[in-house]
Design a protein around this motif. Structure first.
Motif, mmCIF file in Angstrom:
data_model
loop_
_atom_site.group_PDB
_atom_site.id
_atom_site.type_symbol
_atom_site.label_atom_id
_atom_site.label_comp_id
_atom_site.label_asym_id
_atom_site.label_seq_id
_atom_site.Cartn_x
_atom_site.Cartn_y
_atom_site.Cartn_z
ATOM 1 N N SER A 114 22.341 28.907 -0.600
ATOM 2 C CA SER A 114 22.344 30.375 -0.551
ATOM 3 C C SER A 114 23.026 30.927 0.696
ATOM 4 O O SER A 114 23.441 32.090 0.709
ATOM 5 C CB SER A 114 20.915 30.900 -0.633
ATOM 6 O OG SER A 114 20.207 30.690 0.577
ATOM 7 N N ASP B 81 18.420 24.464 -2.262
ATOM 8 C CA ASP B 81 18.714 25.819 -2.745
ATOM 9 C C ASP B 81 18.876 26.798 -1.590
ATOM 10 O O ASP B 81 19.744 27.684 -1.628
ATOM 11 C CB ASP B 81 17.604 26.291 -3.686
ATOM 12 C CG ASP B 81 17.633 25.606 -5.040
ATOM 13 O OD1 ASP B 81 18.676 25.019 -5.395
ATOM 14 O OD2 ASP B 81 16.609 25.660 -5.752
ATOM 15 N N VAL C 236 19.931 20.462 -7.653
ATOM 16 C CA VAL C 236 20.483 21.567 -6.865
ATOM 17 C C VAL C 236 21.926 21.737 -7.291
ATOM 18 O O VAL C 236 22.681 20.758 -7.326
ATOM 19 C CB VAL C 236 20.412 21.277 -5.345
ATOM 20 C CG1 VAL C 236 21.199 22.311 -4.550
ATOM 21 C CG2 VAL C 236 18.968 21.219 -4.883
#
Length: 332
Positions: free
Chosen positions: A185, A181, A132
Motif C-alpha cells: 500500500s 499488504d 499478497v
C-alpha cells in the motif's frame, strides 16, 4: 538480434540448470516443474514459507532471491508467461504440511489467476495458504488520464525482502499477509525504456522506438507506456519519474523512504549510478529522509535498456530493519 541460446523452447530449463550449477550449495532444482527451492527447506525455521515466481525473462527475479531471509521457493514460467497452477501447487507441496505458505504474486491477470487456482487447490488438500498481490506500478494510461495500471513490477523485490525477513523471525501467516499488504500500500514504481525487449521465443521486439527515444511507463512485458519523447539526459528521466511519484505520496520534508533503482536488463551500472545521483539531488531538494537505497539489476525485461524507480514510504522502523537484514541468496 543474436542471442547466446540453443533451442528457444528450452531457454527456461537451460537457464535454471545453469543457475543451479552455480548455486547448488544453497538451492535445489526441481526440473520437471521449473522450481528452485532452498536446499535447507526441510530444516528452515519459522512457521510460514514464502513462495513467489512468475514469467521468465525478468532475471535475477525470482529464483535469485531464494535463500534464508527472503524466498523459500521460486517458480518459473515461460518467457513473459506465468507458471501454471500445477507448477505453483507442486511448489506448495514441497513445504512441510505443518507449515503455512504465503504466495507473493505480481499483479498481472494471468499470474493472479494461476497462483490463486493453485492456492484453492492447496486449501482443498488441507494446506494453510494465503497471498499478497503486488501492484506497485503507477504508470498512467496516457497523458490525458491519471488512471493507474497497477502492474506488479520491480517493487516486488522489496516486498519479498521484507516479508522474507519477517518470516525468518517467526511471523505467522496472518501477520505476514498483513505486513505484505501494508508494504504494498505504500510502494510505488515507475519506469522508462530506451529500447524494447527482444523475446527469442517470438523473434521480434516487444515495441518500436526510434533511435534516441525514451518511452515512459512501459511495462516489463512490453505493455504500452504513456509517452514517448526524445531522450535528452539522465536528469530529465529522473525529474519525470520523481515528480510522478511525488504526486502519489504528496510527501513532506523529513518523510522516510526506501528507494530501489532497477536496471531493466541492458543498462550498465555506470548509468544506473548516474541516474541514482540525479535522484539523490532531487530527494535532498525536497528534504526527504532516505533510510535505505538499493541500486542494481533486480527485476528485468530481458535485454531492455531502461530503468525503474521504486519508492517505499517507511511507516514502521521494522521495515527498514528487514530491508537491511542479512540474507543468504544469490542476487540480493
Amino acid at each position: 538480434m543474436t542471442k547466446i541460446i540453443n533451442d528457444p523452447q528450452n531457454i527456461v530449463r537451460n537457464m535454471l540448470h545453469g543457475f543451479y550449477f552455480e548455486n547448488k550449495d544453497r538451492v535445489s532444482y526441481h526440473a520437471k516443474y521449473n522450481i528452485v527451492a532452498r536446499k535447507d527447506l526441510a530444516d528452515a525455521g519459522g512457521t510460514t514459507a514464502v513462495v513467489s515466481g512468475g514469467g521468465s525473462g525478468h532475471e535475477p527475479a525470482d529464483f535469485g532471491y531464494v535463500g534464508s531471509g527472503m524466498l523459500d521457493i521460486a517458480v518459473a514460467g515461460s518467457i513473459f508467461a506465468p507458471p501454471t497452477p500445477e507448477q505453483v501447487l507442486e511448489a506448495i507441496r514441497l513445504v512441510d504440511p505443518s507449515k503455512s505458505v504465503l504466495l507473493i504474486v505480481k499483479n498481472f491477470a494471468a499470474d493472479v489467476d494461476s497462483f490463486l487456482q493453485a492456492e484453492a487447490s492447496a486449501r482443498a488438500e488441507g494446506r494453510s495458504v494465503d497471498h499478497v498481490v503486488v501492484n506497485d506500478d503507477v504508470s498512467i494510461e496516457d497523458d490525458a488520464t491519471y488512471t493507474k495500471r497497477r502492474r506488479g513490477v520491480a517493487g516486488t523485490v522489496l516486498v519479498q525482502k521484507i516479508v522474507g525477513a519477517a518470516a525468518r523471525e517467526g511471523y505467522d501467516l496472518t501477520r505476514l499477509k498483513a505486513l505484505g499488504d501494508a508494504v504494498v500500500s505504500r510502494l510505488h514504481t515507475l519506469g522508462v525504456a530506451l529500447s524494447p525487449a527482444n523475446d527469442p521465443t517470438k523473434g521480434k521486439p516487444s515495441f518500436a522506438l526510434e533511435p534516441n527515444e525514451a518511452y515512459y511507463g512501459v511495462g516489463i512485458h512490453g505493455e504500452k507506456g504513456y509517452r514517448k519523447e526524445a531522450f535528452s539526459s539522465s536528469e530529465k528521466l529522473a525529474v519525470e519519474l520523481f515528480n510522478k511519484l511525488k504526486r502519489m505520496y504528496r510527501w513532506k520534508p523529513r518523510d522516510k523512504f526506501a528507494i530501489l533503482i532497477n536496471g531493466l536488463g541492458a543498462t550498465p551500472l555506470v548509468e544506473q549510478y548516474i541516474f541514482a545521483n540525479d535522484i539523490r539531488r532531487l530527494c535532498e531538494l525536497d528534504g526527504l529522509d532516505i533510510r535505505f537505497v538499493k541500486i542494481g539489476t533486480h527485476l528485468t525485461s530481458l535485454d531492455m535498456k531502461g530503468i525503474s524507480l521504486s519508492f517505499l514510504q517507511v511507516e514502521d522502523e521494522q521495515w527498514e530493519h528487514w530491508l537491511k537484514a542479512d540474507v543468504r541468496v544469490a542476487k540480493w
